[in-house]
Write an enzyme that holds these catalytic residues in place. Structure first.
Site, mmCIF file in Angstrom:
data_model
loop_
_atom_site.group_PDB
_atom_site.id
_atom_site.type_symbol
_atom_site.label_atom_id
_atom_site.label_comp_id
_atom_site.label_asym_id
_atom_site.label_seq_id
_atom_site.Cartn_x
_atom_site.Cartn_y
_atom_site.Cartn_z
ATOM 1 N N SER A 9 -13.956 7.294 -8.548
ATOM 2 C CA SER A 9 -14.663 6.890 -9.768
ATOM 3 C C SER A 9 -13.662 6.537 -10.857
ATOM 4 C CB SER A 9 -15.579 8.016 -10.256
ATOM 5 O OG SER A 9 -16.118 7.645 -11.504
ATOM 6 N N HIS A 34 -15.966 3.117 -7.481
ATOM 7 C CA HIS A 34 -17.203 3.493 -8.171
ATOM 8 C C HIS A 34 -17.033 3.247 -9.673
ATOM 9 C CE1 HIS A 34 -20.953 5.860 -8.414
ATOM 10 N NE2 HIS A 34 -20.448 6.384 -9.520
ATOM 11 N N ASP A 36 -18.897 3.526 -13.327
ATOM 12 C CA ASP A 36 -19.987 4.170 -14.061
ATOM 13 C C ASP A 36 -20.294 3.439 -15.356
ATOM 14 O OD1 ASP A 36 -20.579 6.514 -12.458
ATOM 15 O OD2 ASP A 36 -18.582 7.226 -12.991
ATOM 16 N N MET A 38 -22.517 3.382 -18.569
ATOM 17 C CA MET A 38 -23.382 4.281 -19.362
ATOM 18 C C MET A 38 -23.733 3.629 -20.688
ATOM 19 S SD MET A 38 -21.466 7.917 -18.791
ATOM 20 C CE MET A 38 -20.734 8.372 -17.208
ATOM 21 N N HIS A 67 -22.677 1.998 -10.700
ATOM 22 C CA HIS A 67 -23.699 3.025 -10.948
ATOM 23 C C HIS A 67 -24.177 2.877 -12.390
ATOM 24 C CE1 HIS A 67 -24.398 7.686 -11.403
ATOM 25 N NE2 HIS A 67 -25.522 6.993 -11.503
ATOM 26 N N MET A 69 -26.146 3.949 -15.426
ATOM 27 C CA MET A 69 -26.865 5.012 -16.132
ATOM 28 C C MET A 69 -27.350 4.388 -17.430
ATOM 29 S SD MET A 69 -24.118 7.887 -15.063
ATOM 30 C CE MET A 69 -23.011 6.605 -14.492
ATOM 31 N N MET A 138 -27.255 12.697 -7.499
ATOM 32 C CA MET A 138 -26.376 13.214 -8.552
ATOM 33 C C MET A 138 -26.190 14.718 -8.338
ATOM 34 S SD MET A 138 -25.288 10.815 -10.520
ATOM 35 C CE MET A 138 -24.338 11.940 -11.537
ATOM 36 N N GLY A 145 -17.510 12.830 -16.559
ATOM 37 C CA GLY A 145 -16.736 13.245 -15.399
ATOM 38 C C GLY A 145 -16.321 14.701 -15.572
ATOM 39 N N GLY A 146 -15.788 15.271 -14.517
ATOM 40 C CA GLY A 146 -15.183 16.596 -14.603
ATOM 41 C C GLY A 146 -16.145 17.769 -14.737
ATOM 42 N N ASP A 176 -22.468 12.199 -5.973
ATOM 43 C CA ASP A 176 -21.655 11.861 -7.147
ATOM 44 C C ASP A 176 -21.658 13.011 -8.153
ATOM 45 O OD1 ASP A 176 -20.314 10.539 -9.165
ATOM 46 O OD2 ASP A 176 -21.959 9.158 -9.639
HETATM 47 C C1 DX5 Z 1 -21.072 11.106 -13.900
HETATM 48 C C2 DX5 Z 1 -20.614 9.911 -13.110
HETATM 49 C C3 DX5 Z 1 -19.678 10.228 -12.011
HETATM 50 C C4 DX5 Z 1 -18.354 10.775 -12.473
HETATM 51 C C5 DX5 Z 1 -17.820 11.674 -11.391
HETATM 52 O O1 DX5 Z 1 -22.105 10.748 -14.736
HETATM 53 O O2 DX5 Z 1 -21.729 9.259 -12.527
HETATM 54 O O3 DX5 Z 1 -19.452 9.087 -11.196
HETATM 55 O O4 DX5 Z 1 -17.406 9.772 -12.746
HETATM 56 O O5 DX5 Z 1 -16.698 12.316 -11.865
HETATM 57 P P1 DX5 Z 1 -16.155 13.682 -11.265
HETATM 58 O O6 DX5 Z 1 -15.794 13.419 -9.841
HETATM 59 O O7 DX5 Z 1 -14.992 13.991 -12.133
HETATM 60 O O8 DX5 Z 1 -17.272 14.698 -11.374
HETATM 61 ZN ZN ZN Z 2 -21.310 7.691 -10.957
#
Ligand code: DX5
Ligand code: ZN
Length: 219
Positions: A9, A34, A36, A38, A67, A69, A138, A145-146, A176
């Site tokens: 990601s 990947h 993201d 948002m 992805h 969101m 999800m 992330g994290g 994810d």
């Molecule tokens: C969260 C994202 C994920 C995120 C995953 O909303 O959709 O794709 O980047 O990050 P990690 O692997 O750090 O949880």
């Molecule tokens: Zn994602």
């Protein structure tokens, strides 16, 4: 069973060194990237859109797994296609006309995915599976992330697998959020075949090696 695919990601990458981060992915055995997107409305965070997708497209030939969101995601399908997206995944919770949205993504020549949040029941996907190329479970609440992996994900995967087998389908099953070496085998055994990993890959000492280790789980 599908072979496992790793999708780093890009959210966890260092954007001041995007070129170098993409070089790492290109040299690795990760097949997908990947991305993201948002919107600050569906989730409490804003990231990037078509311009950044296009930039990433210019830096790699890997599959771009977008992805969304985003509320009313259909506003952006065409732009994202033009920017170079290969797969677009929309959220069940953001799509009152999900069937139409998936069809539109496919008509534009991309693969169509549905993502579901931790609070949504996978049984809600039963009537949409046959036109879906990818299901994204999800394993954290979307937005950042994290975060810490939610254990209920394993049960959700098993329920989803049964639904899919009942209809003799073979979509990608992606997980994810909080995915790392420590939970990857268990996820694979529960039915996942695409693992998204952000922080674990990019913060590891040797990301290429880390991706290799994740891939060796199904051999
Ligand atoms: C969260 C994202 C994920 C995120 C995953 O909303 O959709 O794709 O980047 O990050 P990690 O692997 O750090 O949880
Ligand atoms: Zn994602």
């Amino acid at each position: 069973m599908k072979k496992i695919i790793i999708a780093p990601s890009i959210l966890a990458a260092d954007f001041t060194k995007l070129h170098r981060e993409m070089d790492m992915i290109n040299k690795s055995r990760a097949k997908w990237v990947h991305i993201d997107v948002m919107d600050g409305a569906f989730v409490p965070n804003i990231t990037f859109g078509a311009k950044v997708i296009k930039t990433i497209r210019g830096l790699t030939d890997k599959i771009l797994d977008v992805h969304m969101m985003v509320e009313k995601p259909e506003r952006f399908f065409e732009d994202f296609k033009k920017a170079g997206a290969d797969i677009i995944t929309v959220h069940l919770e953001a799509s009152p006309n999900l069937h139409r949205s998936l069809q539109r993504i496919k008509d534009l020549g991309m693969k169509a995915g549905v993502a579901i949040n931790p609070h949504s029941n996978v049984l809600l996907l039963e009537d949409i599976l046959e036109i879906t190329d990818l299901i994204l479970i999800m394993s954290v609440n979307p937005g950042f992330g994290g975060q810490t992996f939610i254990d209920r994900t394993y049960d959700k995967l098993k329920i989803l697998k049964k639904l899919i087998d009942n209809q003799n389908l073979n979509p990608f099953i992606e997980v994810d959020g909080g995915v790392k070496l420590e939970n990857a085998v268990k996820l694979y055994n529960a039915g996942a075949n695409v693992l998204v990993s952000g922080s674990a890959v990019f913060k590891s000492e040797n990301p290429i090696d880390y991706i290799d280790k994740m891939l060796n789980l199904d051999t």
